[in-house]
Design a protein around this motif. Structure first.
Motif, PDB file in Angstrom:
ATOM      1  N   THR A  78       0.821  -1.211   0.000  1.00 25.65           N
ATOM      2  CA  THR A  78       0.000   0.000   0.000  1.00 25.65           C
ATOM      3  C   THR A  78       0.850   1.253   0.000  1.00 25.65           C
ATOM      4  OG1 THR A  78      -1.717  -1.181   1.227  1.00 25.65           O
ATOM      5  CG2 THR A  78      -1.845   1.213   1.220  1.00 25.65           C
ATOM      6  N   ALA A  79       1.863   1.271   0.851  1.00 26.11           N
ATOM      7  CA  ALA A  79       2.674   2.473   1.003  1.00 26.11           C
ATOM      8  C   ALA A  79       3.590   2.720  -0.186  1.00 26.11           C
ATOM      9  CB  ALA A  79       3.507   2.373   2.286  1.00 26.11           C
ATOM     10  N   THR A  80       4.040   1.637  -0.836  1.00 28.85           N
ATOM     11  CA  THR A  80       5.052   1.804  -1.893  1.00 28.85           C
ATOM     12  C   THR A  80       4.481   1.798  -3.305  1.00 28.85           C
ATOM     13  OG1 THR A  80       5.497  -0.590  -1.950  1.00 28.85           O
ATOM     14  CG2 THR A  80       6.849   0.758  -0.469  1.00 28.85           C
ATOM     15  N   THR A  81       3.254   1.301  -3.487  1.00 30.11           N
ATOM     16  CA  THR A  81       2.678   1.244  -4.834  1.00 30.11           C
ATOM     17  C   THR A  81       2.647   2.607  -5.520  1.00 30.11           C
ATOM     18  OG1 THR A  81       1.384  -0.764  -4.477  1.00 30.11           O
ATOM     19  CG2 THR A  81       0.577   0.748  -6.140  1.00 30.11           C
ATOM     20  N   PRO A  82       2.158   3.672  -4.857  1.00 28.34           N
ATOM     21  CA  PRO A  82       2.181   4.988  -5.523  1.00 28.34           C
ATOM     22  C   PRO A  82       3.596   5.454  -5.856  1.00 28.34           C
ATOM     23  CG  PRO A  82       0.760   5.036  -3.594  1.00 28.34           C
ATOM     24  CD  PRO A  82       1.544   3.767  -3.524  1.00 28.34           C
ATOM     25  N   ALA A 136       2.282  -2.879  -9.454  1.00 26.42           N
ATOM     26  CA  ALA A 136       2.063  -1.582 -10.095  1.00 26.42           C
ATOM     27  C   ALA A 136       2.721  -1.518 -11.470  1.00 26.42           C
ATOM     28  CB  ALA A 136       2.604  -0.464  -9.202  1.00 26.42           C
ATOM     29  N   LEU A 137       3.962  -1.969 -11.572  1.00 27.24           N
ATOM     30  CA  LEU A 137       4.712  -1.826 -12.817  1.00 27.24           C
ATOM     31  C   LEU A 137       4.195  -2.754 -13.915  1.00 27.24           C
ATOM     32  CD1 LEU A 137       8.238  -1.551 -11.199  1.00 27.24           C
ATOM     33  CD2 LEU A 137       7.038   0.267 -12.401  1.00 27.24           C
ATOM     34  N   THR A 138       3.666  -3.904 -13.547  1.00 28.67           N
ATOM     35  CA  THR A 138       3.075  -4.776 -14.561  1.00 28.67           C
ATOM     36  C   THR A 138       1.924  -4.079 -15.263  1.00 28.67           C
ATOM     37  OG1 THR A 138       3.701  -6.776 -13.334  1.00 28.67           O
ATOM     38  CG2 THR A 138       1.943  -7.000 -14.958  1.00 28.67           C
ATOM     39  N   GLN A 139       1.060  -3.417 -14.468  1.00 26.20           N
ATOM     40  CA  GLN A 139      -0.070  -2.685 -15.048  1.00 26.20           C
ATOM     41  C   GLN A 139       0.417  -1.515 -15.908  1.00 26.20           C
ATOM     42  OE1 GLN A 139      -3.117  -3.595 -14.917  1.00 26.20           O
ATOM     43  NE2 GLN A 139      -3.379  -4.914 -13.135  1.00 26.20           N
ATOM     44  N   VAL A 140       1.434  -0.807 -15.424  1.00 24.59           N
ATOM     45  CA  VAL A 140       1.945   0.360 -16.143  1.00 24.59           C
ATOM     46  C   VAL A 140       2.550  -0.048 -17.487  1.00 24.59           C
ATOM     47  CG1 VAL A 140       3.700   2.179 -16.096  1.00 24.59           C
ATOM     48  CG2 VAL A 140       2.332   1.710 -14.050  1.00 24.59           C
ATOM     49  N   ILE A 141       3.356  -1.107 -17.481  1.00 25.01           N
ATOM     50  CA  ILE A 141       4.019  -1.539 -18.710  1.00 25.01           C
ATOM     51  C   ILE A 141       3.003  -2.065 -19.715  1.00 25.01           C
ATOM     52  CG2 ILE A 141       5.654  -3.216 -19.663  1.00 25.01           C
ATOM     53  CD1 ILE A 141       7.245  -2.914 -17.027  1.00 25.01           C
ATOM     54  N   LEU A 399      -8.437  -0.979 -15.910  1.00 27.74           N
ATOM     55  CA  LEU A 399      -8.687  -0.631 -17.310  1.00 27.74           C
ATOM     56  C   LEU A 399      -9.490   0.656 -17.427  1.00 27.74           C
ATOM     57  CD1 LEU A 399      -8.620  -1.423 -20.327  1.00 27.74           C
ATOM     58  CD2 LEU A 399     -10.722  -2.735 -19.929  1.00 27.74           C
ATOM     59  N   ALA A 400     -10.515   0.804 -16.597  1.00 33.23           N
ATOM     60  CA  ALA A 400     -11.357   2.005 -16.649  1.00 33.23           C
ATOM     61  C   ALA A 400     -10.550   3.262 -16.350  1.00 33.23           C
ATOM     62  CB  ALA A 400     -12.516   1.866 -15.662  1.00 33.23           C
ATOM     63  N   VAL A 401      -9.621   3.166 -15.414  1.00 26.05           N
ATOM     64  CA  VAL A 401      -8.796   4.323 -15.055  1.00 26.05           C
ATOM     65  C   VAL A 401      -7.782   4.621 -16.157  1.00 26.05           C
ATOM     66  CG1 VAL A 401      -6.993   5.115 -13.473  1.00 26.05           C
ATOM     67  CG2 VAL A 401      -9.073   4.095 -12.573  1.00 26.05           C
ATOM     68  N   GLN A 402      -7.103   3.595 -16.652  1.00 26.87           N
ATOM     69  CA  GLN A 402      -6.073   3.810 -17.673  1.00 26.87           C
ATOM     70  C   GLN A 402      -6.658   4.409 -18.951  1.00 26.87           C
ATOM     71  OE1 GLN A 402      -4.441  -0.149 -17.991  1.00 26.87           O
ATOM     72  NE2 GLN A 402      -2.873   0.227 -16.425  1.00 26.87           N
ATOM     73  N   ASN A 403      -7.917   4.143 -19.201  1.00 21.28           N
ATOM     74  CA  ASN A 403      -8.577   4.668 -20.402  1.00 21.28           C
ATOM     75  C   ASN A 403      -8.882   6.158 -20.291  1.00 21.28           C
ATOM     76  OD1 ASN A 403      -9.806   4.120 -23.015  1.00 21.28           O
ATOM     77  ND2 ASN A 403     -11.769   4.502 -22.014  1.00 21.28           N
ATOM     78  N   GLN A 404      -8.682   6.725 -19.079  1.00 27.45           N
ATOM     79  CA  GLN A 404      -9.085   8.107 -18.828  1.00 27.45           C
ATOM     80  C   GLN A 404      -7.923   9.091 -18.784  1.00 27.45           C
ATOM     81  OE1 GLN A 404     -12.360   9.475 -17.880  1.00 27.45           O
ATOM     82  NE2 GLN A 404     -13.116   7.631 -18.862  1.00 27.45           N
ATOM     83  N   VAL A 405      -6.684   8.591 -18.765  1.00 25.99           N
ATOM     84  CA  VAL A 405      -5.558   9.488 -18.488  1.00 25.99           C
ATOM     85  C   VAL A 405      -4.594   9.546 -19.670  1.00 25.99           C
ATOM     86  CG1 VAL A 405      -5.691   9.078 -16.013  1.00 25.99           C
ATOM     87  CG2 VAL A 405      -4.218   7.625 -17.410  1.00 25.99           C
ATOM     88  N   SER A 406      -3.759  10.587 -19.651  1.00 26.44           N
ATOM     89  CA  SER A 406      -2.736  10.745 -20.673  1.00 26.44           C
ATOM     90  C   SER A 406      -1.558   9.822 -20.376  1.00 26.44           C
ATOM     91  CB  SER A 406      -2.249  12.193 -20.712  1.00 26.44           C
ATOM     92  OG  SER A 406      -1.607  12.518 -19.492  1.00 26.44           O
ATOM     93  N   ALA A 413      -1.669   6.960 -12.297  1.00 27.73           N
ATOM     94  CA  ALA A 413      -3.084   6.585 -12.307  1.00 27.73           C
ATOM     95  C   ALA A 413      -3.267   5.083 -12.117  1.00 27.73           C
ATOM     96  CB  ALA A 413      -3.728   7.039 -13.614  1.00 27.73           C
ATOM     97  N   SER A 414      -2.435   4.285 -12.777  1.00 31.17           N
ATOM     98  CA  SER A 414      -2.541   2.832 -12.636  1.00 31.17           C
ATOM     99  C   SER A 414      -2.259   2.396 -11.204  1.00 31.17           C
ATOM    100  CB  SER A 414      -1.568   2.132 -13.585  1.00 31.17           C
ATOM    101  OG  SER A 414      -1.827   2.478 -14.934  1.00 31.17           O
ATOM    102  N   SER A 415      -1.282   3.019 -10.585  1.00 31.78           N
ATOM    103  CA  SER A 415      -0.933   2.638  -9.217  1.00 31.78           C
ATOM    104  C   SER A 415      -1.989   3.071  -8.218  1.00 31.78           C
ATOM    105  CB  SER A 415       0.425   3.228  -8.832  1.00 31.78           C
ATOM    106  OG  SER A 415       0.369   4.639  -8.794  1.00 31.78           O
ATOM    107  N   LEU A 416      -2.819   4.071  -8.581  1.00 29.20           N
ATOM    108  CA  LEU A 416      -3.877   4.514  -7.671  1.00 29.20           C
ATOM    109  C   LEU A 416      -4.835   3.378  -7.357  1.00 29.20           C
ATOM    110  CD1 LEU A 416      -5.126   8.093  -8.671  1.00 29.20           C
ATOM    111  CD2 LEU A 416      -4.101   7.356  -6.524  1.00 29.20           C
TER     112      LEU A 416
END
Length: 529
Positions: A78-82, A136-141, A399-406, A413-416
């Motif tokens: 929780t603390a390190t994901t962001p 977090a990084l798997t989602q980001v990549i 997916l819903a969040v990633q579709n909303q951001v630059s 955003a993914s880590s949120l």
């Protein structure tokens, strides 16, 4: 750019600066290392969850220690994901995920030498730091390589990996614990997989290295860690070490709130905040983040307390406990893979979030009815409902969040979503673990009194070895854990219902057809990893 002419050649790294779309083969090659690394992290975690009753019976520790071994890792995640998410917007994503994998493995190896619950909890904190980076990084990549429209298909592979590792972990862990190897090998078995994952990542993952000014929000990292840690300490100790309405509560709760307010102030002033507050101006991001918080409560309650249910309420071995949780993982596997394929074909995703919320609520509520003698087929149906709900919601909220951001905000955003899911899981497991400890003590005391047996004869405050208890006392202890764990799920059900109500109000936006790298091109990429 000078490199643009080479992008058509299939042997070049797929993530070229001109933003050419990656082929399915290129994506799968890149995903292979990512999924293997994630598999290692989940496998190591789930192996431990089924072995914990035996581990704590060996090194000492009661329900509080059991809860903290689980929540220590969740707290670190929780603390390190962001932080990991923000770093991915600033540094090499490939280097970061390799570093996260190394940290996780080191924590696992040292955990195998634990001589007491304190040392084990400390190692779990280290594991959590690495796990936060991997999740977090798997989602980001994935977001960088794959467009939102196509991501559902590949998120299904992610869900399948999660399911296989989750069901394989308890089975492998149970076999190891029940064998001559002993529980310490639960922490060592993932090391070869981790080494392979590092090699595969080095060979298959090729992303542009972005050069820009780096500013790390260390103050934000400190205050968010302090706020979450203090809140969890209060939740896990209240009702056991001191009363809920006590001076400790009146000090710790306001202090946690104050630290949270300071964090928000720091983030509003930081040049590169860990959690960009402007993201919450987007209604979808706000609703999905809150929904993830409540999904985390129900999700981790299922994975943590069901292993206790089968071992302590039904007297099963760790191996059988893993086998009996297959319906939960089967539901997750089917939901994540099937919905991913359907979303890719249709582009529609909200219906799955809503259906997932309903199933999550139904699964949690029906599991609240279980007792130590509930027919297994009923428990299996309830677990499958819970698994289907988690599978439909977990990846699709991201997916819903990633579709909303630059592209610039993909990491943060993914880590949120992962942050709020882990926060819900950490606080939920702490609170529900405290509830379970209190309920079990209450039921054991009443049950032994009815047998005219002193409480000390059946309950010393630790995790009992049910098989060694005399028959009448064993029946009391099994009944206490069965009823207590049922109550835990009843407490989790309202949180699942809140996640359903939140996703109902999420507005469905058409999925974009360009990946993060394509949106960024032509960008500032100056080198390749």
């Amino acid at each position: 750019m000078a490199t643009a002419s080479t992008t058509a050649h299939t042997s070049t790294p797929p993530s070229t600066p001109d933003g050419a779309a990656m082929s399915h083969r290129q994506i799968m090659e890149a995903l292979s290392g990512l999924l293997l690394g994630l598999f290692v992290a989940i496998l190591s975690s789930t192996i431990v969850s089924n072995a914990l009753p035996r581990i704590l019976a060996d090194i000492g520790g009661g329900q509080s220690a059991y809860t903290w071994v689980v929540t220590a890792s969740l707290l670190a995640v929780t603390a390190t994901t962001p932080i990991w998410g923000k770093l991915s917007d600033l540094f090499s994503k490939k280097l970061l995920i390799q570093l996260a994998l190394v940290i996780y493995v080191l924590g696992s190896v040292v955990a195998g030498f634990s001589t007491g619950p304190g040392m084990l909890i400390g190692c779990r904190l280290v594991q959590g730091v690495g796990a936060g980076g991997l999740s977090a990084l798997t989602q980001v990549i994935m977001a960088a390589m794959i467009s939102p429209r196509e991501r559902g298909r590949y998120s299904g592979y992610l869900g399948a990996t999660f399911a296989v590792a989750t069901v394989g972990g308890p089975l492998v862990g149970g076999v190891i614990v029940d064998s001559a190897l002993g529980w310490r090998w639960c922490f060592y078995v993932g090391v070869p997989f981790a080494v392979i994952a590092l090699v595969v990542l080095q060979k298959t993952l090729h992303l542009p290295v972005v050069r820009r000014k780096v500013t790390i929000d260390w103050a934000g990292a400190f205050f968010i860690t302090a706020a979450v840690s203090l809140l969890m300490i209060w939740v896990s100790l209240a009702g056991q070490n001191y009363a809920w309405m006590s001076w400790q509560s009146f000090v710790m709760v306001p202090a946690a709130v104050l630290l949270g307010c300071v964090f928000l102030y720091v983030e509003s002033r930081a040049e590169q905040p860990i959690v960009p507050l402007r993201l919450f101006r987007n209604k979808t991001i706000t609703l999905t983040s809150l929904a993830s918080l409540f999904v985390g409560v129900a999700m981790f309650a299922g994975t943590v307390f069901l292993s206790q249910y089968f071992q302590l309420a039904r007297g099963r071995t760790p191996t059988m406990s893993g086998i009996m949780t297959i319906p939960l993982i089967g539901g997750l596997f089917v939901a994540s893979t099937a919905t991913g394929q359907i979303i890719t074909r249709t582009g529609r995703w909200k219906a799955f979030l809503v259906a997932g919320g309903l199933l999550l609520t139904a699964g949690s509520a029906t599991l609240g009815l279980i007792r130590y003698d509930t027919p297994y087929w009923e428990v299996a149906v309830y677990m499958a409902l819970l698994g289907l709900g988690v599978g439909m919601m977990m990846q699709n909220l991201v997916l819903a969040v990633q579709n909303q951001v630059s592209t610039a905000d993909l990491g943060a955003a993914s880590s949120l979503v992962t942050f709020f899911r882990s926060l819900g899981g950490a606080v939920g497991v702490s609170a529900l673990g405290a509830v379970l400890g209190n309920r079990v003590t209450h039921f054991v005391t009443d049950g032994l009194a009815a047998l005219h047996v002193k409480a000390a004869a059946g309950d010393s405050g630790g995790i009992p070895d049910v098989a060694t208890l005399p028959a009448p006392v064993r029946g009391v202890v099994e009944s206490a854990y069965g009823h207590g764990i049922g109550d835990v799920f009843l407490y989790a059900a309202p949180f699942a219902l809140l996640s359903f109500l939140l996703v109902v109000f999420v507005k469905e936006v058409a999925l974009r057809t360009r990946s993060g790298l394509q949106q960024a091109a032509p960008g500032t990429a100056t080198a390749k990893e």
